[in-house]
Design a protein around this motif. Structure first.
Motif, PDB file in Angstrom:
ATOM      1  N   ARG A 208       0.845  -1.171  -0.129  1.00 44.89           N
ATOM      2  CA  ARG A 208      -0.192   0.112  -0.138  1.00 44.89           C
ATOM      3  C   ARG A 208       0.652   1.167  -0.062  1.00 44.89           C
ATOM      4  NH1 ARG A 208      -3.832   2.757   4.614  1.00 44.89           N
ATOM      5  NH2 ARG A 208      -5.090   4.015   3.178  1.00 44.89           N
ATOM      6  N   VAL A 209       0.357   2.243  -0.715  1.00 50.06           N
ATOM      7  CA  VAL A 209       0.908   3.519  -0.760  1.00 50.06           C
ATOM      8  C   VAL A 209       0.109   4.744  -0.635  1.00 50.06           C
ATOM      9  CG1 VAL A 209       2.201   5.286  -2.039  1.00 50.06           C
ATOM     10  CG2 VAL A 209       3.010   3.062  -2.149  1.00 50.06           C
ATOM     11  N   THR A 210       0.186   5.584   0.171  1.00 47.42           N
ATOM     12  CA  THR A 210      -0.540   6.762   0.236  1.00 47.42           C
ATOM     13  C   THR A 210       0.306   8.158   0.220  1.00 47.42           C
ATOM     14  OG1 THR A 210      -0.168   7.198   2.872  1.00 47.42           O
ATOM     15  CG2 THR A 210      -2.061   5.621   2.113  1.00 47.42           C
ATOM     16  N   CYS A 211      -0.605   9.075  -0.208  1.00 42.08           N
ATOM     17  CA  CYS A 211       0.002  10.690  -0.408  1.00 42.08           C
ATOM     18  C   CYS A 211      -0.757  11.596   0.161  1.00 42.08           C
ATOM     19  CB  CYS A 211       0.471  10.805  -1.785  1.00 42.08           C
ATOM     20  SG  CYS A 211       1.038  12.568  -2.057  1.00 42.08           S
ATOM     21  N   THR A 212      -0.355  11.919   1.394  1.00 41.64           N
ATOM     22  CA  THR A 212      -1.375  13.340   1.896  1.00 41.64           C
ATOM     23  C   THR A 212      -0.727  14.552   1.269  1.00 41.64           C
ATOM     24  OG1 THR A 212      -1.597  11.830   4.006  1.00 41.64           O
ATOM     25  CG2 THR A 212      -2.078  14.181   4.082  1.00 41.64           C
ATOM     26  N   LEU A 213      -1.603  15.373   0.940  1.00 38.63           N
ATOM     27  CA  LEU A 213      -1.578  16.617   0.311  1.00 38.63           C
ATOM     28  C   LEU A 213      -1.706  17.656   1.488  1.00 38.63           C
ATOM     29  CD1 LEU A 213      -2.942  16.045  -3.096  1.00 38.63           C
ATOM     30  CD2 LEU A 213      -0.664  15.487  -2.479  1.00 38.63           C
TER      31      LEU A 213
ATOM     32  N   SER B  74      -1.736  24.321   0.377  1.00 37.13           N
ATOM     33  CA  SER B  74      -2.115  24.828  -1.013  1.00 37.13           C
ATOM     34  C   SER B  74      -2.480  23.458  -1.864  1.00 37.13           C
ATOM     35  CB  SER B  74      -1.174  25.532  -1.707  1.00 37.13           C
ATOM     36  OG  SER B  74      -1.818  25.992  -3.092  1.00 37.13           O
ATOM     37  N   LEU B  75      -1.724  22.551  -1.636  1.00 40.02           N
ATOM     38  CA  LEU B  75      -1.907  21.156  -2.516  1.00 40.02           C
ATOM     39  C   LEU B  75      -3.242  20.522  -2.098  1.00 40.02           C
ATOM     40  CD1 LEU B  75       1.883  19.529  -2.591  1.00 40.02           C
ATOM     41  CD2 LEU B  75       0.742  21.165  -4.339  1.00 40.02           C
ATOM     42  N   GLY B  76      -3.673  20.491  -0.829  1.00 44.87           N
ATOM     43  CA  GLY B  76      -4.801  20.020  -0.518  1.00 44.87           C
ATOM     44  C   GLY B  76      -5.854  20.809  -0.765  1.00 44.87           C
ATOM     45  N   ALA B  77      -5.614  22.018  -0.594  1.00 39.97           N
ATOM     46  CA  ALA B  77      -6.766  23.312  -0.678  1.00 39.97           C
ATOM     47  C   ALA B  77      -7.382  23.081  -2.169  1.00 39.97           C
ATOM     48  CB  ALA B  77      -6.504  24.633  -0.547  1.00 39.97           C
ATOM     49  N   THR B  78      -6.408  23.065  -3.167  1.00 48.04           N
ATOM     50  CA  THR B  78      -6.741  23.202  -4.728  1.00 48.04           C
ATOM     51  C   THR B  78      -6.220  22.066  -5.389  1.00 48.04           C
ATOM     52  OG1 THR B  78      -4.709  24.659  -5.234  1.00 48.04           O
ATOM     53  CG2 THR B  78      -6.633  25.948  -4.508  1.00 48.04           C
TER      54      THR B  78
ATOM     55  N   VAL C 116      -5.463  17.630   3.016  1.00 47.55           N
ATOM     56  CA  VAL C 116      -5.670  18.256   4.255  1.00 47.55           C
ATOM     57  C   VAL C 116      -5.205  19.883   4.032  1.00 47.55           C
ATOM     58  CG1 VAL C 116      -4.802  18.197   6.593  1.00 47.55           C
ATOM     59  CG2 VAL C 116      -4.753  16.148   4.987  1.00 47.55           C
ATOM     60  N   GLY C 117      -6.072  20.526   3.467  1.00 47.42           N
ATOM     61  CA  GLY C 117      -5.631  21.868   3.057  1.00 47.42           C
ATOM     62  C   GLY C 117      -5.811  22.794   3.881  1.00 47.42           C
ATOM     63  N   ARG C 118      -6.442  22.685   5.036  1.00 46.36           N
ATOM     64  CA  ARG C 118      -6.488  23.426   6.181  1.00 46.36           C
ATOM     65  C   ARG C 118      -5.168  23.419   7.012  1.00 46.36           C
ATOM     66  NH1 ARG C 118     -10.277  27.630   5.984  1.00 46.36           N
ATOM     67  NH2 ARG C 118     -12.262  26.285   4.760  1.00 46.36           N
TER      68      ARG C 118
ATOM     69  N   ASN D  79       3.162  23.985  -0.044  1.00 49.11           N
ATOM     70  CA  ASN D  79       2.997  22.904  -0.978  1.00 49.11           C
ATOM     71  C   ASN D  79       3.541  21.528  -0.222  1.00 49.11           C
ATOM     72  OD1 ASN D  79       1.471  24.304  -2.568  1.00 49.11           O
ATOM     73  ND2 ASN D  79       3.131  24.967  -3.801  1.00 49.11           N
ATOM     74  N   GLY D  80       3.241  21.111   0.674  1.00 50.52           N
ATOM     75  CA  GLY D  80       3.748  19.904   1.256  1.00 50.52           C
ATOM     76  C   GLY D  80       3.018  18.800   0.823  1.00 50.52           C
ATOM     77  N   MET D  81       3.908  17.587   0.806  1.00 48.19           N
ATOM     78  CA  MET D  81       3.157  16.253   0.524  1.00 48.19           C
ATOM     79  C   MET D  81       3.731  15.250   1.372  1.00 48.19           C
ATOM     80  SD  MET D  81       4.083  15.916  -3.397  1.00 48.19           S
ATOM     81  CE  MET D  81       4.907  17.590  -3.561  1.00 48.19           C
ATOM     82  N   THR D  82       3.294  14.220   2.090  1.00 50.50           N
ATOM     83  CA  THR D  82       3.930  12.950   2.731  1.00 50.50           C
ATOM     84  C   THR D  82       3.352  11.757   1.922  1.00 50.50           C
ATOM     85  OG1 THR D  82       4.010  14.311   4.692  1.00 50.50           O
ATOM     86  CG2 THR D  82       4.198  12.071   4.852  1.00 50.50           C
ATOM     87  N   PHE D  83       4.288  11.070   1.484  1.00 48.93           N
ATOM     88  CA  PHE D  83       4.246   9.775   1.131  1.00 48.93           C
ATOM     89  C   PHE D  83       4.504   8.790   2.057  1.00 48.93           C
ATOM     90  CE2 PHE D  83       5.098  12.404  -2.742  1.00 48.93           C
ATOM     91  CZ  PHE D  83       4.298  11.838  -3.541  1.00 48.93           C
ATOM     92  N   THR D  84       3.683   7.673   1.994  1.00 51.32           N
ATOM     93  CA  THR D  84       4.078   6.475   3.000  1.00 51.32           C
ATOM     94  C   THR D  84       3.911   5.174   2.311  1.00 51.32           C
ATOM     95  OG1 THR D  84       3.314   8.096   4.845  1.00 51.32           O
ATOM     96  CG2 THR D  84       3.598   5.551   5.479  1.00 51.32           C
TER      97      THR D  84
END
Length: 457
Positions: free
Chosen positions: A40-45, A48-52, A114-116, A124-129
């Motif tokens: 499994r892979v996830t990417c949390t945005l 701004s990446l999450g908001a738009t 997670v735009g807030r 513009n951050g993102m976390t891959f797991t």
């Protein structure tokens, strides 16, 4: 100074360099580190990446990057089918470091928005797991810092640290001008000398020619493709109709401002193509991708002797100015607002045009300063989180502004009160003071005051 002209001009796809190109590259980097035991892979945005993210195609970019696609080589016409297949099948073939691996993947749950919440390194951050069954194998955070640039969390503070030995290093406009004076070189010649420390002259010229060709191809695609832009705003492509109208205008009455219509057409064509996810050149971002091509097309059509050498001069000059913006401030709309995207592109285009018109380094720096000065405070408030309104028209207006700035500078001797460095520092400080809702979140300005029904961004 570690940047190259080719860092500022990247071939990719729309609609956003920071929200599409950057996340695709980051996803590819992460996937290549994975062993073939992943389940499994996830990417949390975040931010701004999450908001738009939906409106900017970030979710699609992550999927494509995990599959091993790259912005410079992915087929824009095949993107929708590939992404739709992942959505419908709930399966994704990862391009791991050990080869292709098909896993269960549901974008609705595996790409949370997670735009807030903003991560500390950049909006513009993102976390891959990645997991093997219930065991977490690898977690990495990346930041897409504008223009397709990507840095890991560990390197977030070092993205412009000097790493190359260059003959004429510069981080500010003052240092660039000092190099020009000391070496009796133009800005383009200084930039070329630095590029030669990284690659051969043949590679440089081929790369610059390829960038110009992709820009021209993008314009052609933009005025040939009719229809409605994706996303829910029901924005009609205007470039095809405008192109037909300009070709058919044979009234015979001289119009001294006719060139403005062509500049507008070229910028609209590029940014409509970008909004549709087509092939563009980040210049220095996708959101501002139409300005430099529009002004270069103006040179092609209205400036005598605009040949391949002149096009290279334009790009080298514009690139050198762009490096200063990137080093001293930011070209990320999520960090400093649209002044960092359209403003920097307008300054770069004005500098390039001034150089092609024969301006000396001081006049070129003045042209860039004039252009940026009159973009200070420009907010990024895309309606529906889409790179369409006000982005598309904004590129057209900025392209015309760049021409005016260059022509104004050419009427002077290069001396002026406010320096380009002063304006860039002001832009950076203005961006810090700007409320977050005006920095590519679709939570302020036009994005909340225009009564339209659009997709959730």
């Amino acid at each position: 100074m570690s940047l190259s002209v080719f860092d500022l001009f990247k071939i990719g796809i729309g609609p956003s360099s920071s929200h599409t190109v950057g996340p695709m590259i980051a996803a590819g980097i992460f996937a290549a580190k994975l062993p073939a035991c992943i389940t499994r892979v996830t990417c949390t945005l975040y931010g701004s990446l999450g908001a738009t993210g939906i409106g900017h195609g970030t979710d699609r970019a992550v999927i494509l990057g995990l599959m091993g696609e790259h912005p410079a080589t992915v087929d824009p016409l095949a993107v929708s089918q590939a992404v739709d297949h992942v959505h419908s099948s709930k399966q994704l073939t990862l391009a791991t470091g050990e080869g292709p691996l098909t896993i269960t993947f549901d974008p609705a749950t595996d790409i949370p928005l997670v735009g807030r919440t903003e991560l500390p390194g950049h909006p513009n951050g993102m976390t891959f797991t990645a997991w093997q069954d219930t065991q977490q194998i690898l977690t990495e955070t990346y930041y897409s810092i504008g223009g397709g640039f990507v840095v890991s969390a560990a390197d977030a503070n070092d993205e412009v640290a000097p790493t190359r030995d260059l003959p004429h290093p510069f981080a500010t406009a003052a240092e660039l001008l000092a190099n020009c004076e000391a070496e009796s070189k133009s800005i383009a010649e200084v930039a070329m000398a630095n590029e030669l420390a990284m690659r051969s002259e043949t590679e440089i010229n081929h790369g610059l020619d390829s960038i110009w060709e992709v820009m021209q191809e993008c314009v052609r695609n933009g005025y040939r493709r009719e229809g409605i832009l994706p996303g829910g705003l029901q924005v009609v492509r205007r470039a095809p109709g405008m192109y037909a109208s300009l070709l058919a205008d044979d009234s015979g009455t001289p119009d001294p401002l006719r060139a403005m219509d062509w500049i507008t057409l070229y910028a609209l064509a590029v940014n409509e193509e970008n909004a549709a996810g087509g092939r563009v050149v980040t210049a220095p971002t996708n959101g501002a991708a139409g300005i430099i091509p529009a002004v270069m097309h103006y040179c092609r059509d209205f400036v005598p002797r605009f040949d391949a050498h002149a096009a290279r001069t334009f790009l080298l000059t514009a690139g050198a100015i762009g490096m200063i913006f990137k080093t001293m401030a930011s070209i990320s709309g999520a960090e400093v607002g649209c002044q960092g995207e359209v403003g920097s592109a307008c300054a770069m285009a004005a500098a390039g045009l001034c150089a092609v018109l024969g301006g000396n380094p001081a006049q070129v720096e003045n042209a860039a300063e004039i252009a940026m000065e009159h973009n200070l405070g420009l907010t990024c408030d895309p309606i529906g989180g889409l790179v369409q309104i006000p982005c598309i028209e904004r590129n057209a207006i900025a392209a015309i502004k760049a021409v005016a700035a260059a022509r104004t500078a050419m009427r002077g001797d290069g001396s002026h009160v406010v320096s380009l460095d002063d304006v860039i520092i002001t832009m950076r400080e203005t961006g810090k003071d700007m409320q977050a809702k005006y920095k590519e979140t679709a939570l302020g300005g036009l994005a909340v005051h225009v009564g339209v029904n659009v997709i959730e961004c």
